[in-house]
Design an enzyme around this catalytic site. Sequence first.
Site, mmCIF file in Angstrom:
data_model
loop_
_atom_site.group_PDB
_atom_site.id
_atom_site.type_symbol
_atom_site.label_atom_id
_atom_site.label_comp_id
_atom_site.label_asym_id
_atom_site.label_seq_id
_atom_site.Cartn_x
_atom_site.Cartn_y
_atom_site.Cartn_z
ATOM 1 N N LYS A 1 0.829 -1.212 0.000
ATOM 2 C CA LYS A 1 0.000 0.000 0.000
ATOM 3 C C LYS A 1 0.857 1.253 0.000
ATOM 4 C CE LYS A 1 -3.885 -2.403 2.059
ATOM 5 N NZ LYS A 1 -3.306 -3.745 1.831
ATOM 6 N N LYS B 1 -7.956 1.453 5.887
ATOM 7 C CA LYS B 1 -7.489 0.073 5.805
ATOM 8 C C LYS B 1 -6.130 -0.084 6.484
ATOM 9 C CE LYS B 1 -6.217 1.011 0.957
ATOM 10 N NZ LYS B 1 -6.412 0.541 -0.446
ATOM 11 N N ARG C 1 -6.906 -5.334 -11.795
ATOM 12 C CA ARG C 1 -5.586 -5.902 -11.538
ATOM 13 C C ARG C 1 -4.825 -5.981 -12.863
ATOM 14 N NH1 ARG C 1 -3.292 -9.247 -7.882
ATOM 15 N NH2 ARG C 1 -3.956 -7.590 -6.475
ATOM 16 N N ARG D 1 -12.188 -6.493 -10.944
ATOM 17 C CA ARG D 1 -12.871 -7.231 -9.877
ATOM 18 C C ARG D 1 -14.049 -6.391 -9.391
ATOM 19 N NH1 ARG D 1 -7.353 -7.730 -6.868
ATOM 20 N NH2 ARG D 1 -7.320 -5.664 -7.807
ATOM 21 N N ARG E 1 -16.005 -3.662 -1.639
ATOM 22 C CA ARG E 1 -14.719 -4.250 -2.005
ATOM 23 C C ARG E 1 -14.872 -5.165 -3.213
ATOM 24 N NH1 ARG E 1 -13.776 -7.170 3.578
ATOM 25 N NH2 ARG E 1 -15.939 -7.679 3.074
ATOM 26 N N ASP F 1 -2.961 -2.379 -8.841
ATOM 27 C CA ASP F 1 -4.402 -2.222 -8.654
ATOM 28 C C ASP F 1 -4.790 -0.804 -9.058
ATOM 29 O OD1 ASP F 1 -4.541 -4.782 -7.765
ATOM 30 O OD2 ASP F 1 -4.837 -4.285 -5.649
ATOM 31 N N GLU G 1 -2.749 0.367 -5.289
ATOM 32 C CA GLU G 1 -1.791 -0.530 -4.633
ATOM 33 C C GLU G 1 -0.828 -1.090 -5.673
ATOM 34 O OE1 GLU G 1 -3.306 -3.616 -2.113
ATOM 35 O OE2 GLU G 1 -4.801 -2.314 -1.157
ATOM 36 N N ASN H 1 1.134 -4.631 -5.786
ATOM 37 C CA ASN H 1 1.248 -5.924 -5.114
ATOM 38 C C ASN H 1 2.522 -6.632 -5.561
ATOM 39 O OD1 ASN H 1 -1.632 -6.451 -3.754
ATOM 40 N ND2 ASN H 1 -1.888 -5.290 -5.642
#
Length: 322
Positions: free
Chosen positions: A126, A161, A211, A226, A234, A274, A282, A284
């Site tokens: 993050k 978060k 993603r 997503r 979410r 993301d 984000e 990842n």
Amino acid sequence: MTIRLGVVMDPIADINVKKDSTLAMLLAAQKRGWSLYYMQQDDLYLEQGRAYARMRTLKVADDPSKWFEIQDEFVDALATLDLILMRKDPPVDSEFVFATHILEAAEREGALVVNRPQSLRDCNEKLFATQFPDLCPPVLVSRDVMRLRRFFAEHEDVVFKPLDGMGGKSIFRVKTGDFNLGVILETLTDNGRRQIMAQRYLPEIKQGDKRILMINGEPVPYALARIPAQGENRGNLAVGGSGEGRELTDRDKDICARVGPVLREKGLHFVGLDVIGDYLTEINVTSPTCIRELDKLYHLDIAGQLMDYLSSLLKSRRDIVV
């Protein structure tokens, strides 16, 4: 001489065969005739400065009834492997960090570790995105409850978060008039003892949290959007989101072009970005997923593409016949 590939992952018996990206990588490596060796995080150890592990010879299959076979078990130096995939899922806790130090010792002895252990420690998934502030939505990282409240008062619709979560866990959306703000901030920050992230809510999440997979700093040309389930904020597949394929937009490509060189510099060979709407949220780096979903949607071979890239990287480092 074939490539000897070791993988550090969560228990292979527990994976979702249809969705697991690590399995896709192992299948692609096996297809190329590489030897596979399976490890879990607690198999790694250091002795007199050298990195070792308890390893198991592994065979894999794309078969939901029997997707792996463990054969010989032995202990050997990690440097006997040509390539090590670090695919242990978050959280990036102290044990994960200790594992990266052991893998870094193997790296010093000549093994190629993907992704680079130092970068796995340095690049919180993050916080890393905040190195590109013009690509991100308004964001604050703090454990000061009053500062977090001021951010909320300014933006009125905010996602809070933890910095070490995954799969959508402990993510809260708070809007004006929500009397739970205080208890949410107290809980997430552990009464001011833990840093958390506040991010302006992006209504574009309704069209999906995309993603984007990156190999050597270059994007796969399609993303998996997503989509949140009804009544959810979410999009994570782990909490019921559904996946839809999307071709990359010009904005997506601009984001990838900005981030890609930094990924290459840091030895982050396989990464998932993301993106919500026009914003990077984000980066990842630990165990990015969505290979199998994108492969199925677009008849791709993302894991094969990754293995071919890693093979070429090994060839440039050593005299290996593939």
